[in-house]
Design a protein around this motif. Structure first.
Motif, PDB file in Angstrom:
ATOM      1  N   GLY A 162      11.539  -6.272  62.918  1.00 29.91           N
ATOM      2  CA  GLY A 162      11.064  -6.213  64.103  1.00 29.91           C
ATOM      3  C   GLY A 162      12.275  -5.824  65.203  1.00 29.91           C
ATOM      4  N   TYR A 163      13.363  -6.290  64.953  1.00 30.86           N
ATOM      5  CA  TYR A 163      14.566  -6.137  65.853  1.00 30.86           C
ATOM      6  C   TYR A 163      14.806  -4.351  65.825  1.00 30.86           C
ATOM      7  CZ  TYR A 163      19.752  -5.763  67.352  1.00 30.86           C
ATOM      8  OH  TYR A 163      20.831  -5.651  67.856  1.00 30.86           O
ATOM      9  N   TYR A 164      14.695  -3.711  64.811  1.00 27.24           N
ATOM     10  CA  TYR A 164      14.867  -2.448  64.692  1.00 27.24           C
ATOM     11  C   TYR A 164      13.764  -1.608  65.181  1.00 27.24           C
ATOM     12  CZ  TYR A 164      19.334  -3.385  62.622  1.00 27.24           C
ATOM     13  OH  TYR A 164      20.625  -4.129  62.460  1.00 27.24           O
ATOM     14  N   ASP A 165      12.507  -2.179  65.557  1.00 22.55           N
ATOM     15  CA  ASP A 165      11.192  -1.617  66.073  1.00 22.55           C
ATOM     16  C   ASP A 165      11.693  -1.132  67.514  1.00 22.55           C
ATOM     17  OD1 ASP A 165       9.054  -0.488  66.428  1.00 22.55           O
ATOM     18  OD2 ASP A 165       7.735  -1.878  66.693  1.00 22.55           O
ATOM     19  N   ASN A 166      12.478  -0.293  67.662  1.00 27.27           N
ATOM     20  CA  ASN A 166      13.250   0.313  68.811  1.00 27.27           C
ATOM     21  C   ASN A 166      13.930   1.607  68.795  1.00 27.27           C
ATOM     22  OD1 ASN A 166      16.029   0.412  70.276  1.00 27.27           O
ATOM     23  ND2 ASN A 166      15.297  -1.465  71.253  1.00 27.27           N
ATOM     24  N   PRO A 167      13.716   2.396  69.996  1.00 27.92           N
ATOM     25  CA  PRO A 167      14.071   3.706  70.153  1.00 27.92           C
ATOM     26  C   PRO A 167      15.605   3.987  69.557  1.00 27.92           C
ATOM     27  CG  PRO A 167      12.732   3.201  72.017  1.00 27.92           C
ATOM     28  CD  PRO A 167      13.239   1.972  71.357  1.00 27.92           C
ATOM     29  N   TRP A 168      16.493   3.089  69.751  1.00 32.66           N
ATOM     30  CA  TRP A 168      17.712   3.505  69.508  1.00 32.66           C
ATOM     31  C   TRP A 168      18.467   2.581  68.355  1.00 32.66           C
ATOM     32  CZ3 TRP A 168      21.532  -0.264  70.467  1.00 32.66           C
ATOM     33  CH2 TRP A 168      21.323  -1.227  71.581  1.00 32.66           C
ATOM     34  N   GLY A 170      19.656   0.891  64.892  1.00 33.31           N
ATOM     35  CA  GLY A 170      19.920   1.255  63.475  1.00 33.31           C
ATOM     36  C   GLY A 170      20.015   2.757  63.159  1.00 33.31           C
ATOM     37  N   ARG A 171      20.141   3.380  64.309  1.00 35.45           N
ATOM     38  CA  ARG A 171      20.458   4.944  64.084  1.00 35.45           C
ATOM     39  C   ARG A 171      21.843   5.338  64.414  1.00 35.45           C
ATOM     40  NH1 ARG A 171      15.614   3.677  65.997  1.00 35.45           N
ATOM     41  NH2 ARG A 171      13.567   4.821  65.027  1.00 35.45           N
ATOM     42  N   TRP A 172      22.382   6.132  63.616  1.00 29.77           N
ATOM     43  CA  TRP A 172      23.788   6.560  63.979  1.00 29.77           C
ATOM     44  C   TRP A 172      23.859   7.324  65.357  1.00 29.77           C
ATOM     45  CZ3 TRP A 172      27.853   4.703  61.625  1.00 29.77           C
ATOM     46  CH2 TRP A 172      27.819   4.418  60.303  1.00 29.77           C
ATOM     47  N   ALA A 173      22.927   8.204  65.721  1.00 27.52           N
ATOM     48  CA  ALA A 173      23.074   9.093  66.881  1.00 27.52           C
ATOM     49  C   ALA A 173      22.939   8.193  67.967  1.00 27.52           C
ATOM     50  CB  ALA A 173      21.925  10.078  66.995  1.00 27.52           C
ATOM     51  N   THR A 174      22.204   7.110  67.998  1.00 21.65           N
ATOM     52  CA  THR A 174      22.101   6.234  69.310  1.00 21.65           C
ATOM     53  C   THR A 174      22.818   4.832  69.322  1.00 21.65           C
ATOM     54  OG1 THR A 174      20.003   5.802  68.289  1.00 21.65           O
ATOM     55  CG2 THR A 174      20.025   7.369  70.105  1.00 21.65           C
ATOM     56  N   GLU A 175      22.859   4.234  68.025  1.00 20.06           N
ATOM     57  CA  GLU A 175      23.542   3.118  68.032  1.00 20.06           C
ATOM     58  C   GLU A 175      25.092   3.316  67.513  1.00 20.06           C
ATOM     59  OE1 GLU A 175      22.854  -1.580  66.515  1.00 20.06           O
ATOM     60  OE2 GLU A 175      21.812  -0.105  65.528  1.00 20.06           O
ATOM     61  N   VAL A 209      19.824  -5.284  53.986  1.00 21.55           N
ATOM     62  CA  VAL A 209      18.924  -6.014  54.517  1.00 21.55           C
ATOM     63  C   VAL A 209      17.566  -5.361  55.324  1.00 21.55           C
ATOM     64  CG1 VAL A 209      18.642  -7.788  56.282  1.00 21.55           C
ATOM     65  CG2 VAL A 209      20.950  -7.753  55.194  1.00 21.55           C
ATOM     66  N   ASN A 210      17.978  -4.220  55.914  1.00 23.03           N
ATOM     67  CA  ASN A 210      16.865  -3.587  56.368  1.00 23.03           C
ATOM     68  C   ASN A 210      16.755  -2.252  56.118  1.00 23.03           C
ATOM     69  OD1 ASN A 210      15.450  -5.553  58.495  1.00 23.03           O
ATOM     70  ND2 ASN A 210      17.509  -5.959  59.001  1.00 23.03           N
ATOM     71  N   ALA A 211      15.613  -1.578  56.366  1.00 20.51           N
ATOM     72  CA  ALA A 211      15.620  -0.090  55.953  1.00 20.51           C
ATOM     73  C   ALA A 211      15.995   0.870  57.296  1.00 20.51           C
ATOM     74  CB  ALA A 211      14.076   0.357  55.852  1.00 20.51           C
ATOM     75  N   ILE A 212      17.405   0.700  57.611  1.00 20.47           N
ATOM     76  CA  ILE A 212      17.878   1.400  58.637  1.00 20.47           C
ATOM     77  C   ILE A 212      19.117   2.394  58.062  1.00 20.47           C
ATOM     78  CG2 ILE A 212      17.438  -0.460  60.398  1.00 20.47           C
ATOM     79  CD1 ILE A 212      20.329  -1.621  59.733  1.00 20.47           C
ATOM     80  N   LEU A 236      23.718  -9.100  58.472  1.00 20.11           N
ATOM     81  CA  LEU A 236      22.648  -9.364  59.216  1.00 20.11           C
ATOM     82  C   LEU A 236      21.387  -9.969  58.679  1.00 20.11           C
ATOM     83  CD1 LEU A 236      22.616  -6.421  61.549  1.00 20.11           C
ATOM     84  CD2 LEU A 236      23.536  -8.423  62.072  1.00 20.11           C
ATOM     85  N   GLY A 237      21.691 -10.639  57.314  1.00 19.35           N
ATOM     86  CA  GLY A 237      20.660 -11.364  56.613  1.00 19.35           C
ATOM     87  C   GLY A 237      20.905 -12.607  56.339  1.00 19.35           C
ATOM     88  N   ALA A 238      22.007 -13.185  57.258  1.00 16.26           N
ATOM     89  CA  ALA A 238      22.081 -14.897  57.132  1.00 16.26           C
ATOM     90  C   ALA A 238      20.628 -15.508  57.435  1.00 16.26           C
ATOM     91  CB  ALA A 238      23.319 -15.149  57.751  1.00 16.26           C
ATOM     92  N   GLN A 239      20.432 -16.731  56.830  1.00 12.99           N
ATOM     93  CA  GLN A 239      19.384 -17.710  57.103  1.00 12.99           C
ATOM     94  C   GLN A 239      19.662 -18.670  58.105  1.00 12.99           C
ATOM     95  OE1 GLN A 239      16.434 -16.475  56.246  1.00 12.99           O
ATOM     96  NE2 GLN A 239      17.533 -15.086  55.039  1.00 12.99           N
TER      97      GLN A 239
END
Length: 355
Positions: A162-168, A170-175, A209-212, A236-239
């Protein structure tokens, strides 16, 4: 009478935190007079909350306002360099969230622009501020800690899909990077703040951890210029979310608190080698004035530097060191080699660390 600086903020996400923690507690030193955000609903909400009179969706319009002293850049990473250069060219002081720029080439361009600008530039590294980290730094700088031996830096956070449901994100070009860029950069800055510069690094990065696009797990082995050996790990996968520094010196061992987003706060565990060292540390810290935490402390230090005509408490050179370490870890992971710092203009990651 100290000057009350007028501030314009670009970006009302983390920009709201800058107001709450940084500017509002120092109302005698700063006045936020203008906000800019592309999201007009968020712009209106934050501006109404803090009674900020001027609102605009145009960064150009805000930077051009003649009475604004400080431009505070709180946008996603990609436009940072452009906005910094425009604000410096307009004669403003500049505060900018991390990462300062998207490459070592860009940070060098920013540093060159600052040399001839009327204003000064302060990158944000708010984790440097808090009673715990400041006490540790005072002990180290006094010489009481003695020779640095070894340390660990752990950034164990949790970020779900859900954190990566965002326009910028998780992406090399924007983050511009992953856990190294957006999350662990804070603790790694604290590490060098206390232990000094890095000389060599071997690192590995992975996306587990995530599909990014960007990395979310890191392990690195650092040789510091002072000879100390440090391991740095991030996920980013710690409990259980933890940020922790654990540093062993000849005469003292330091362990930060474990608060994920405020590891500089006290109390830290400060373990002296013997009673004699303990007595000296107690005397050194006895009259230490209170230290503001996070943005509160950094903005107070910034105002003091402006009034005295001194360099900002965090400089572009500090930001460059953080980005240089990041680039070196990426290069080491990509090539399977031990990387020497500093990275010069001829280095393959100087113009960009992105794939």
């Amino acid at each position: 009478m100290p000057k009350r600086y007028k501030v314009g903020i670009i970006g009302c996400g983390i920009g709201r935190s800058h107001i709450v923690e940084g500017y509002a507690p120092h109302g005698d030193k700063f006045e936020v007079v203008a906000l800019c955000d592309l999201d007009e609903a968020r712009l209106t909400t934050v501006a109404d909350e803090f009674a900020v009179p001027r609102r605009t969706v145009s960064s150009d319009e805000l930077i051009a306002m003649p009475d604004i002293d400080i431009i505070d850049i709180c946008t996603p990473p990609a436009p940072h360099t452009r906005l910094i250069l425009e604000a410096l060219a307009a004669g403003k002081h500049v505060v900018c969230e991390k990462p300062l720029t998207g490459s070592l080439l860009e940070v060098d361009q920013v540093m060159e622009a600052e040399r001839t600008a009327r204003g000064v530039l302060m990158p944000i590294f708010q984790y440097r501020y808090g009673e715990g980290v400041e006490q540790a730094r005072r002990i180290i700088e006094s010489g009481l800690a003695g020779k640095p031996y070894a340390g660990t830096a752990e950034t164990f956070w949790k970020r779900s899909a859900g954190y990566y449901d965002n326009p910028w994100r998780g992406r090399w070009a924007t983050e511009l990077g992953g856990v190294l860029m957006t999350h662990a950069i804070h603790l790694h800055d604290m590490l060098t703040f206390l232990m000094g510069p890095v000389e060599r690094v071997f690192g590995r990065v992975a996306t587990r951890v995530n599909a990014i696009e960007v990395e979310d797990c890191v392990s690195a082995s650092l040789l510091m210029q002072n000879g100390a050996l440090v391991s740095a790990t991030a996920t980013l996968g710690a409990q259980e979310e933890i940020s922790r520094l654990h540093l062993a010196f000849e005469n003292v061992t330091f362990e930060s608190n474990h608060a994920a987003y405020s590891p500089g706060d006290g109390p830290w565990r400060i373990v002296p080698a013997n009673e004699g060292v303990a007595v000296q540390i107690e005397a050194l810290l006895k009259d230490m004035p209170p230290v503001g935490r996070r943005f509160t402390g950094q903005m107070e230090a910034f105002h003091r530097a402006l009034e005295r005509g001194e360099r900002p408490p965090v400089t572009a050179e500090d930001a460059r060191r953080s980005l240089e370490l990041l680039a070196a870890i990426y290069h080491s992971s990509e090539t399977g080699t031990d990387v020497a710092l500093p990275l010069g203009r001829e280095h393959p990651k100087y113009k960009t660390w992105r794939p």
